[in-house]
Motif scaffolding. Structure first.
Motif, PDB file in Angstrom:
ATOM      1  N   LEU A 113      62.760  63.159  49.491  1.00 33.47           N
ATOM      2  CA  LEU A 113      62.949  62.510  50.792  1.00 33.47           C
ATOM      3  C   LEU A 113      62.028  63.078  51.873  1.00 33.47           C
ATOM      4  O   LEU A 113      61.497  62.338  52.706  1.00 33.47           O
ATOM      5  N   VAL A 114      61.796  64.385  51.863  1.00 34.20           N
ATOM      6  CA  VAL A 114      60.950  65.004  52.886  1.00 34.20           C
ATOM      7  C   VAL A 114      59.516  64.514  52.748  1.00 34.20           C
ATOM      8  O   VAL A 114      58.847  64.200  53.739  1.00 34.20           O
ATOM      9  N   TYR A 115      59.014  64.430  51.521  1.00 37.42           N
ATOM     10  CA  TYR A 115      57.663  63.906  51.284  1.00 37.42           C
ATOM     11  C   TYR A 115      57.586  62.435  51.665  1.00 37.42           C
ATOM     12  O   TYR A 115      56.591  61.965  52.229  1.00 37.42           O
ATOM     13  N   TRP A 116      58.621  61.712  51.316  1.00 35.84           N
ATOM     14  CA  TRP A 116      58.715  60.283  51.639  1.00 35.84           C
ATOM     15  C   TRP A 116      58.583  60.087  53.150  1.00 35.84           C
ATOM     16  O   TRP A 116      57.775  59.283  53.627  1.00 35.84           O
ATOM     17  N   ALA A 117      59.368  60.860  53.908  1.00 31.54           N
ATOM     18  CA  ALA A 117      59.342  60.757  55.372  1.00 31.54           C
ATOM     19  C   ALA A 117      57.975  61.155  55.932  1.00 31.54           C
ATOM     20  O   ALA A 117      57.471  60.545  56.878  1.00 31.54           O
ATOM     21  N   THR A 118      57.354  62.166  55.317  1.00 32.46           N
ATOM     22  CA  THR A 118      56.049  62.627  55.786  1.00 32.46           C
ATOM     23  C   THR A 118      54.963  61.587  55.527  1.00 32.46           C
ATOM     24  O   THR A 118      54.122  61.320  56.398  1.00 32.46           O
ATOM     25  N   ALA A 119      54.987  60.995  54.338  1.00 34.50           N
ATOM     26  CA  ALA A 119      54.005  59.943  54.031  1.00 34.50           C
ATOM     27  C   ALA A 119      54.168  58.770  54.989  1.00 34.50           C
ATOM     28  O   ALA A 119      53.186  58.179  55.455  1.00 34.50           O
ATOM     29  N   LYS A 120      55.410  58.437  55.300  1.00 33.30           N
ATOM     30  CA  LYS A 120      55.680  57.329  56.219  1.00 33.30           C
ATOM     31  C   LYS A 120      55.172  57.639  57.627  1.00 33.30           C
ATOM     32  O   LYS A 120      54.686  56.751  58.340  1.00 33.30           O
ATOM     33  N   ASP A 121      55.241  58.907  58.011  1.00 31.76           N
ATOM     34  CA  ASP A 121      54.881  59.313  59.368  1.00 31.76           C
ATOM     35  C   ASP A 121      53.398  59.634  59.523  1.00 31.76           C
ATOM     36  O   ASP A 121      52.913  59.763  60.637  1.00 31.76           O
ATOM     37  N   THR A 122      52.672  59.753  58.398  1.00 33.58           N
ATOM     38  CA  THR A 122      51.273  60.182  58.496  1.00 33.58           C
ATOM     39  C   THR A 122      50.307  59.128  57.942  1.00 33.58           C
ATOM     40  O   THR A 122      50.104  58.086  58.549  1.00 33.58           O
ATOM     41  N   TRP A 123      49.758  59.381  56.776  1.00 31.78           N
ATOM     42  CA  TRP A 123      48.620  58.597  56.289  1.00 31.78           C
ATOM     43  C   TRP A 123      48.938  57.135  56.003  1.00 31.78           C
ATOM     44  O   TRP A 123      48.059  56.268  56.135  1.00 31.78           O
ATOM     45  N   SER A 124      50.198  56.814  55.625  1.00 30.58           N
ATOM     46  CA  SER A 124      50.518  55.431  55.250  1.00 30.58           C
ATOM     47  C   SER A 124      50.391  54.464  56.423  1.00 30.58           C
ATOM     48  O   SER A 124      50.273  53.250  56.231  1.00 30.58           O
ATOM     49  N   LYS A 125      50.398  54.994  57.656  1.00 36.01           N
ATOM     50  CA  LYS A 125      50.224  54.133  58.834  1.00 36.01           C
ATOM     51  C   LYS A 125      48.851  53.456  58.840  1.00 36.01           C
ATOM     52  O   LYS A 125      48.654  52.450  59.519  1.00 36.01           O
ATOM     53  N   HIS A 126      47.924  54.010  58.110  1.00 30.43           N
ATOM     54  CA  HIS A 126      46.558  53.481  58.104  1.00 30.43           C
ATOM     55  C   HIS A 126      46.353  52.407  57.034  1.00 30.43           C
ATOM     56  O   HIS A 126      45.268  51.827  56.954  1.00 30.43           O
ATOM     57  N   CYS A 127      47.366  52.169  56.215  1.00 35.56           N
ATOM     58  CA  CYS A 127      47.311  51.053  55.260  1.00 35.56           C
ATOM     59  C   CYS A 127      47.510  49.754  56.036  1.00 35.56           C
ATOM     60  O   CYS A 127      48.220  49.713  57.040  1.00 35.56           O
ATOM     61  N   ASP A 128      46.906  48.670  55.565  1.00 37.57           N
ATOM     62  CA  ASP A 128      47.149  47.369  56.195  1.00 37.57           C
ATOM     63  C   ASP A 128      48.569  46.902  55.909  1.00 37.57           C
ATOM     64  O   ASP A 128      49.170  46.186  56.706  1.00 37.57           O
ATOM     65  N   GLU A 129      49.087  47.321  54.780  1.00 36.80           N
ATOM     66  CA  GLU A 129      50.497  47.095  54.434  1.00 36.80           C
ATOM     67  C   GLU A 129      50.928  48.280  53.583  1.00 36.80           C
ATOM     68  O   GLU A 129      50.300  48.592  52.574  1.00 36.80           O
ATOM     69  N   ALA A 130      51.963  48.983  54.009  1.00 36.03           N
ATOM     70  CA  ALA A 130      52.475  50.120  53.242  1.00 36.03           C
ATOM     71  C   ALA A 130      53.912  49.823  52.842  1.00 36.03           C
ATOM     72  O   ALA A 130      54.776  49.621  53.701  1.00 36.03           O
ATOM     73  N   VAL A 131      54.155  49.785  51.539  1.00 34.77           N
ATOM     74  CA  VAL A 131      55.494  49.487  51.041  1.00 34.77           C
ATOM     75  C   VAL A 131      55.944  50.628  50.136  1.00 34.77           C
ATOM     76  O   VAL A 131      55.217  51.046  49.231  1.00 34.77           O
ATOM     77  N   PHE A 132      57.147  51.121  50.419  1.00 38.87           N
ATOM     78  CA  PHE A 132      57.719  52.199  49.621  1.00 38.87           C
ATOM     79  C   PHE A 132      58.669  51.586  48.596  1.00 38.87           C
ATOM     80  O   PHE A 132      59.513  50.749  48.933  1.00 38.87           O
ATOM     81  N   TYR A 133      58.517  52.020  47.341  1.00 41.39           N
ATOM     82  CA  TYR A 133      59.336  51.505  46.246  1.00 41.39           C
ATOM     83  C   TYR A 133      60.165  52.657  45.686  1.00 41.39           C
ATOM     84  O   TYR A 133      59.623  53.692  45.290  1.00 41.39           O
ATOM     85  N   SER A 134      61.479  52.462  45.649  1.00 44.84           N
ATOM     86  CA  SER A 134      62.376  53.548  45.282  1.00 44.84           C
ATOM     87  C   SER A 134      63.163  53.255  44.010  1.00 44.84           C
ATOM     88  O   SER A 134      63.352  52.094  43.624  1.00 44.84           O
ATOM     89  N   SER A 135      63.647  54.336  43.396  1.00 45.96           N
ATOM     90  CA  SER A 135      64.482  54.217  42.196  1.00 45.96           C
ATOM     91  C   SER A 135      65.906  53.827  42.566  1.00 45.96           C
ATOM     92  O   SER A 135      66.666  53.339  41.734  1.00 45.96           O
ATOM     93  N   GLU A 136      66.269  54.053  43.826  1.00 42.60           N
ATOM     94  CA  GLU A 136      67.602  53.685  44.307  1.00 42.60           C
ATOM     95  C   GLU A 136      67.565  53.591  45.829  1.00 42.60           C
ATOM     96  O   GLU A 136      66.623  54.049  46.474  1.00 42.60           O
ATOM     97  N   SER A 137      68.561  53.000  46.393  1.00 36.76           N
ATOM     98  CA  SER A 137      68.582  52.801  47.846  1.00 36.76           C
ATOM     99  C   SER A 137      68.805  54.128  48.569  1.00 36.76           C
ATOM    100  O   SER A 137      69.382  55.068  48.029  1.00 36.76           O
TER     101      SER A 137
END
Length: 317
Positions: A80-104
């Motif tokens: 979760l910590v890495y997930w939150a960090t990716a969301k807050d940092t480099w993924s913002k520069h994607c034209d579309e960033a979608v996170f896919y999880s094993s569970e909700s």
């Protein structure tokens, strides 16, 4: 006693032969129906400055607008910590960033694939991305532990046609199988993903549940399925031949260079146009974000030939 010794030696011999058989099988990869049996992965290089100079301003502007990236980021609640960090940092520069999880997860938004198996989950994510990408024609697959510089990825594929099959990253070899390392990130063009999604329907060539004696990693299963469609691993490099996709962090690469190239540490470390780094803590990713996007030496102009504009409505740095 002699009989017991003979039986022991026979057992040792049979065990040795069995281990040899497993070793041979480990280097074996399924036969692939392709006209490119002698193909070896080649090297996809970013354009040089001289190549860009040959383009007009209007051509460069058109190219920079056309290269748009859909980021497929595979996550699980346990990271979760890495997930939150990716969301807050480099993924913002994607034209579309979608996170896919094993569970909700209540903490962060993601597409819940309701699948525990890593390979099956990746297949579902790729199919979802293909069906929902709209006019985005490049796809970047990453784990949340990877740090990516999306502008450098766009620069790498700037002059590449996404209607051609590209499968790019840090190319590796296992036996006869050439594949792109997952930890460093995987780039697929629209055509490559289109072929991959199609072969997913063929259980003989690309089974969802492995039938081998051992479990293959997702990166190798992906390579096998792509190879059946005539798509092969390609190593992403800069104009000087330096790899752009790194499975180590910047500090580890610098440490390696200090050992191997003590007289020229910076030159021996990594490319100026590196696309990915891995193995960093969330705090190190935040520092990396600061260094890549915010820190600027006053009065210094890099004179880049073109600019990749941030996605519309983005709050990226």
């Amino acid at each position: 006693m002699l009989s017991e010794g003979s039986s022991f030696m026979k057992g040792m011999l049979m065990g040795g032969l069995f281990c040899l058989l497993l070793a041979l099988l480990g280097s074996f990869s399924p036969g692939i129906e392709s006209n490119q049996e002698d193909h070896h992965h080649h090297h996809v290089k970013a354009p040089s400055k001289d190549e860009l100079k040959r383009l007009s301003e209007s051509q460069m502007e058109e190219l920079s607008q056309q290269v748009r990236v859909y980021c497929i980021i595979m996550v699980q609640p346990k990271v979760l910590v890495y997930w939150a960090t990716a969301k807050d940092t480099w993924s913002k520069h994607c034209d579309e960033a979608v996170f896919y999880s094993s569970e909700s997860s209540k903490a962060l938004d993601a597409i819940d694939l309701k699948e525990k198996d890593d390979w099956s989950r990746l297949r579902k994510a790729l199919k979802h991305a293909f069906d929902n990408a709209g006019d985005l024609s490049w796809f970047f697959i990453a784990r949340p532990t990877t740090f990516a510089i999306i502008e450098n990825l766009k620069y790498l594929v700037l002059a590449k046609d996404p209607s051609e099959p590209f499968y790019i990253g840090h190319a590796m070899k296992s036996g006869e199988l050439e594949y792109v390392e997952y930890e460093s990130g995987i780039v697929l063009s629209y055509e490559a993903l289109k072929r991959l999604v199609h072969v997913f329907q063929d259980e003989e060539k690309c089974p969802e549940r492995g039938r081998a004696l051992w479990k293959l990693s997702e990166e190798k299963q992906l390579a096998i399925c792509l190879k059946y469609t005539g798509v092969f691993a390609e190593n992403g490099e800069d104009a000087h031949g330096k790899s752009l996709f790194n499975s180590k962090s910047v500090d580890n690469l610098i440490s390696d260079s200090m050992t191997n190239n003590p007289t020229n540490v910076v030159e021996g470390c990594c490319s100026d146009l590196a696309v990915t780094f891995s193995g960093m803590s969330p705090n190190q990713m935040q520092v990396m974000m600061f260094g890549v996007y915010r820190l600027r030496p006053y009065g210094h102009n890099f004179h880049d030939s073109l600019v990749f504009h941030p996605p519309e409505g983005s709050d990226n740095d």
